[in-house]
Design an enzyme around this catalytic site. Structure first.
Site, PDB file in Angstrom:
ATOM      1  N   ASP A 141       0.846  -1.199   0.000  1.00 57.43           N
ATOM      2  CA  ASP A 141       0.000   0.000   0.000  1.00 57.43           C
ATOM      3  C   ASP A 141       0.875   1.240   0.000  1.00 57.43           C
ATOM      4  O   ASP A 141       0.517   2.279   0.563  1.00 57.43           O
ATOM      5  CB  ASP A 141      -0.946  -0.004   1.205  1.00 57.43           C
ATOM      6  CG  ASP A 141      -2.106   0.979   1.039  1.00 57.43           C
ATOM      7  OD1 ASP A 141      -2.751   1.326   2.061  1.00 57.43           O
ATOM      8  OD2 ASP A 141      -2.356   1.414  -0.104  1.00 57.43           O
ATOM      9  N   LYS A 144       2.786   3.510  -5.698  1.00 54.98           N
ATOM     10  CA  LYS A 144       2.277   2.503  -6.646  1.00 54.98           C
ATOM     11  C   LYS A 144       3.319   2.081  -7.676  1.00 54.98           C
ATOM     12  O   LYS A 144       3.328   0.945  -8.116  1.00 54.98           O
ATOM     13  CB  LYS A 144       1.012   3.020  -7.350  1.00 54.98           C
ATOM     14  CG  LYS A 144      -0.054   3.519  -6.387  1.00 54.98           C
ATOM     15  CD  LYS A 144      -0.293   2.595  -5.195  1.00 54.98           C
ATOM     16  CE  LYS A 144      -0.935   3.335  -4.032  1.00 54.98           C
ATOM     17  NZ  LYS A 144      -0.900   2.541  -2.770  1.00 54.98           N
ATOM     18  N   ASP A 169      -3.091  -3.015  -2.717  1.00 53.27           N
ATOM     19  CA  ASP A 169      -4.173  -2.038  -2.740  1.00 53.27           C
ATOM     20  C   ASP A 169      -4.047  -1.159  -3.990  1.00 53.27           C
ATOM     21  O   ASP A 169      -2.966  -1.048  -4.575  1.00 53.27           O
ATOM     22  CB  ASP A 169      -4.108  -1.151  -1.483  1.00 53.27           C
ATOM     23  CG  ASP A 169      -5.337  -0.245  -1.348  1.00 53.27           C
ATOM     24  OD1 ASP A 169      -5.205   0.828  -0.742  1.00 53.27           O
ATOM     25  OD2 ASP A 169      -6.410  -0.603  -1.858  1.00 53.27           O
ATOM     26  N   ASN A 170      -5.153  -0.544  -4.415  1.00 51.16           N
ATOM     27  CA  ASN A 170      -5.157   0.508  -5.433  1.00 51.16           C
ATOM     28  C   ASN A 170      -4.723   0.078  -6.831  1.00 51.16           C
ATOM     29  O   ASN A 170      -4.140   0.870  -7.575  1.00 51.16           O
ATOM     30  CB  ASN A 170      -4.250   1.674  -5.013  1.00 51.16           C
ATOM     31  CG  ASN A 170      -4.521   2.150  -3.625  1.00 51.16           C
ATOM     32  OD1 ASN A 170      -3.676   2.048  -2.746  1.00 51.16           O
ATOM     33  ND2 ASN A 170      -5.723   2.670  -3.400  1.00 51.16           N
ATOM     34  N   GLU A 199     -11.320   4.052  -1.214  1.00 46.92           N
ATOM     35  CA  GLU A 199     -11.775   4.324   0.154  1.00 46.92           C
ATOM     36  C   GLU A 199     -12.612   5.601   0.241  1.00 46.92           C
ATOM     37  O   GLU A 199     -12.288   6.621  -0.325  1.00 46.92           O
ATOM     38  CB  GLU A 199     -10.587   4.415   1.120  1.00 46.92           C
ATOM     39  CG  GLU A 199      -9.476   5.341   0.707  1.00 46.92           C
ATOM     40  CD  GLU A 199      -8.372   4.637  -0.072  1.00 46.92           C
ATOM     41  OE1 GLU A 199      -8.649   3.610  -0.704  1.00 46.92           O
ATOM     42  OE2 GLU A 199      -7.235   5.123  -0.061  1.00 46.92           O
TER      43      GLU A 199
HETATM   44  C1  LIG Z   1       9.104   3.106  -1.883  1.00 46.68           C
HETATM   45  N1  LIG Z   1       9.260   2.471  -0.618  1.00 46.68           N
HETATM   46  C2  LIG Z   1       8.643   2.841   0.516  1.00 46.68           C
HETATM   47  N2  LIG Z   1       9.118   2.359   1.679  1.00 46.68           N
HETATM   48  C3  LIG Z   1       8.518   2.710   2.833  1.00 46.68           C
HETATM   49  N3  LIG Z   1       7.431   3.531   2.916  1.00 46.68           N
HETATM   50  C4  LIG Z   1       6.951   4.018   1.761  1.00 46.68           C
HETATM   51  C5  LIG Z   1       7.508   3.693   0.521  1.00 46.68           C
HETATM   52  N4  LIG Z   1       6.792   4.328  -0.448  1.00 46.68           N
HETATM   53  C6  LIG Z   1       5.821   5.021   0.173  1.00 46.68           C
HETATM   54  N5  LIG Z   1       5.916   4.839   1.508  1.00 46.68           N
HETATM   55  C7  LIG Z   1       4.998   5.369   2.509  1.00 46.68           C
HETATM   56  O1  LIG Z   1       3.738   4.765   2.240  1.00 46.68           O
HETATM   57  C8  LIG Z   1       2.709   5.770   2.189  1.00 46.68           C
HETATM   58  C9  LIG Z   1       2.369   6.070   0.764  1.00 46.68           C
HETATM   59  C10 LIG Z   1       1.318   5.481   0.192  1.00 46.68           C
HETATM   60  C11 LIG Z   1       0.990   5.770  -1.235  1.00 46.68           C
HETATM   61  N6  LIG Z   1      -0.431   5.565  -1.419  1.00 46.68           N
HETATM   62  C12 LIG Z   1      -1.078   6.264  -2.341  1.00 46.68           C
HETATM   63  O2  LIG Z   1      -0.492   7.036  -3.089  1.00 46.68           O
HETATM   64  C13 LIG Z   1      -2.548   6.127  -2.402  1.00 46.68           C
HETATM   65  C14 LIG Z   1      -3.252   7.088  -3.122  1.00 46.68           C
HETATM   66  C15 LIG Z   1      -4.637   7.040  -3.203  1.00 46.68           C
HETATM   67  C16 LIG Z   1      -5.348   8.048  -3.970  1.00 46.68           C
HETATM   68  C17 LIG Z   1      -6.388   7.697  -4.832  1.00 46.68           C
HETATM   69  C18 LIG Z   1      -7.073   8.675  -5.565  1.00 46.68           C
HETATM   70  C19 LIG Z   1      -6.726  10.016  -5.429  1.00 46.68           C
HETATM   71  F1  LIG Z   1      -7.388  10.965  -6.120  1.00 46.68           F
HETATM   72  C20 LIG Z   1      -5.697  10.379  -4.563  1.00 46.68           C
HETATM   73  C21 LIG Z   1      -5.013   9.404  -3.834  1.00 46.68           C
HETATM   74  C22 LIG Z   1      -5.353   6.014  -2.556  1.00 46.68           C
HETATM   75  C23 LIG Z   1      -4.628   5.039  -1.824  1.00 46.68           C
HETATM   76  O3  LIG Z   1      -5.263   4.030  -1.186  1.00 46.68           O
HETATM   77  C24 LIG Z   1      -3.230   5.079  -1.755  1.00 46.68           C
HETATM   78  O4  LIG Z   1      -2.582   4.086  -1.070  1.00 46.68           O
HETATM   79  C25 LIG Z   1       3.333   6.981   2.871  1.00 46.68           C
HETATM   80  O5  LIG Z   1       3.189   6.852   4.258  1.00 46.68           O
HETATM   81  C26 LIG Z   1       4.778   6.863   2.445  1.00 46.68           C
HETATM   82  O6  LIG Z   1       5.660   7.553   3.318  1.00 46.68           O
HETATM   83 MG   LIG Z   2      -3.963   2.464  -0.629  1.00 49.22          MG
END
Ligand SMILES: CNc1ncnc2c1ncn2[C@@H]1O[C@H](/C=C/CNC(=O)c2cc(-c3ccc(F)cc3)cc(O)c2O)[C@@H](O)[C@H]1O
Ligand SMILES: [Mg+2]
Length: 221
Positions: A141, A144, A169-170, A199
Site C-alpha cells: 500500500d 504505486k 491495494d489501489n 476508500e
Molecule cells: C518506496 N518504498 C517505501 N518504503 C517505505 N514507505 C513508503 C515507501 N513508499 C511510500 N511509503 C509510505 O507509504 C505511504 C504512501 C502510500 C501511497 N499511497 C497512495 O499514493 C494512495 C493514493 C490514493 C489516492 C487515490 C485517488 C486520489 F485521487 C488520490 C489518492 C489512494 C490510496 O489508497 C493510496 O494508497 C506513505 O506513508 C509513504 O511515506
Molecule cells: Mg492504498
C-alpha cells in the site's frame, strides 16, 4: 495549518476511540475520513476484503509496505494471535510517529514492529534484522510505481515461499498497471482481482491477490 492531516487523524482517534479497542480505532478513522477529511487509508470496504484474505491465509509472518497512519496495521493485527511476526515499513518519520500512536491507542504496540526506512533498503535486511526467512502474507500500500520493483525484490531475496500471498491495494486507482501485467503474466504467481471502490468514495478500485507458486521460470506467452 499548524497540524498535518495525519496529526488531525490521530487527534480524532484519541478523542473518539476507546484505548485498547482496535475496532473503535478503525471506526474512528473511517468516521474522520468519511466526515472530516479524506485520507489514503485502505478504508472499510476494501478493509473487509483485506480482513477476509488475512483470515483465510492465517499467516504467521506478515510484511506491510507503507504504514502511513497505521490503519491497515491495526486492521491486520487485530485478527492475528500475539505470536504472529508483523513488520510494517514506513519511510516518512512524521507518518511513522503518528502510526506508532494510533497502533498504541489500539493496544497493539507489542504485536507490531514498525521499521522506519525505505522498502528497497530494508527488504534485503529482513532475514538479518528479524530472522525471518519467508513472509506468509505481504500487504502493498506504498508508492504505486514501487509495487513491481518490490515484488521482484521480495522474490530475489527469497522472501516468498510456495503459498505466500501478496495483496496489493489501489491496482485500479491510482493504479499499478505494470505490476498487474507482471503478476498476471508470470508463471510464478496465481492472481485474482477483488473489485471494490476507492476508500470513502464511489470511484472504482480493487485489490489484487497474488499467490506465489514457487520458483519457476518462463513467462506466460
Ligand atoms: C518506496 N518504498 C517505501 N518504503 C517505505 N514507505 C513508503 C515507501 N513508499 C511510500 N511509503 C509510505 O507509504 C505511504 C504512501 C502510500 C501511497 N499511497 C497512495 O499514493 C494512495 C493514493 C490514493 C489516492 C487515490 C485517488 C486520489 F485521487 C488520490 C489518492 C489512494 C490510496 O489508497 C493510496 O494508497 C506513505 O506513508 C509513504 O511515506
Ligand atoms: Mg492504498
Amino acid at each position: 495549518t499548524r497540524t498535518s492531516r495525519p496529526q488531525r487523524l490521530l487527534q480524532a482517534v484519541c478523542i473518539n476511540a476507546v484505548r485498547g479497542n482496535p475496532d473503535s480505532v478503525i471506526a474512528a478513522i473511517d468516521h474522520f475520513c468519511q466526515n472530516q477529511e479524506w485520507a489514503m487509508n485502505v478504508g472499510d470496504e476494501k478493509g473487509a476484503i483485506l480482513d477476509s484474505v488475512v483470515m483465510e491465509t492465517s499467516p504467521s509472518t506478515v510484511l506491510e509496505l507503507g504504514t502511513y497512519c497505521g490503519y491497515s496495521a491495526v486492521r491486520i493485527m487485530r485478527l492475528l494471535p500475539p505470536a504472529t511476526r508483523f513488520i510494517t515499513l514506513e519511510m516518512n518519520p512524521d507518518y511513522a510517529a503518528v502510526a506508532r500512536q494510533v497502533i498504541q491507542h489500539a493496544g497493539l504496540q507489542d504485536k507490531v514492529c514498525l521499521v522506519e526506512g525505505k522498502s528497497a533498503d530494508l527488504i534485503p535486511k529482513m532475514a538479518d534484522m528479524f530472522g525471518i526467512r519467508t513472509f506468509d502474507f505481504v500487504f502493498f500500500d506504498h508508492w504505486k510505481d514501487c509495487y513491481l520493483p518490490d515484488i521482484r525484490l521480495l522474490e530475489d531475496c527469497g522472501l516468498l515461499d510456495q503459498g505466500s500471498v501478496v495483496l496489493a491495494d489501489n491496482v485500479l486507482c491510482p493504479g499499478a498497471p505494470e505490476y498487474l501485467d507482471y503478476v498476471r503474466s508470470s508463471l510464478r504467481f496465481s492472481s485474482r482481482f477483488y473489485r471494490s471502490h476507492l476508500e470513502y468514495t464511489r470511484v472504482l478500485d480493487g485489490l489484487e491477490r497474488s499467490e506465489y507458486l514457487g520458483h519457476r521460470d518462463a513467462q506466460r506467452d
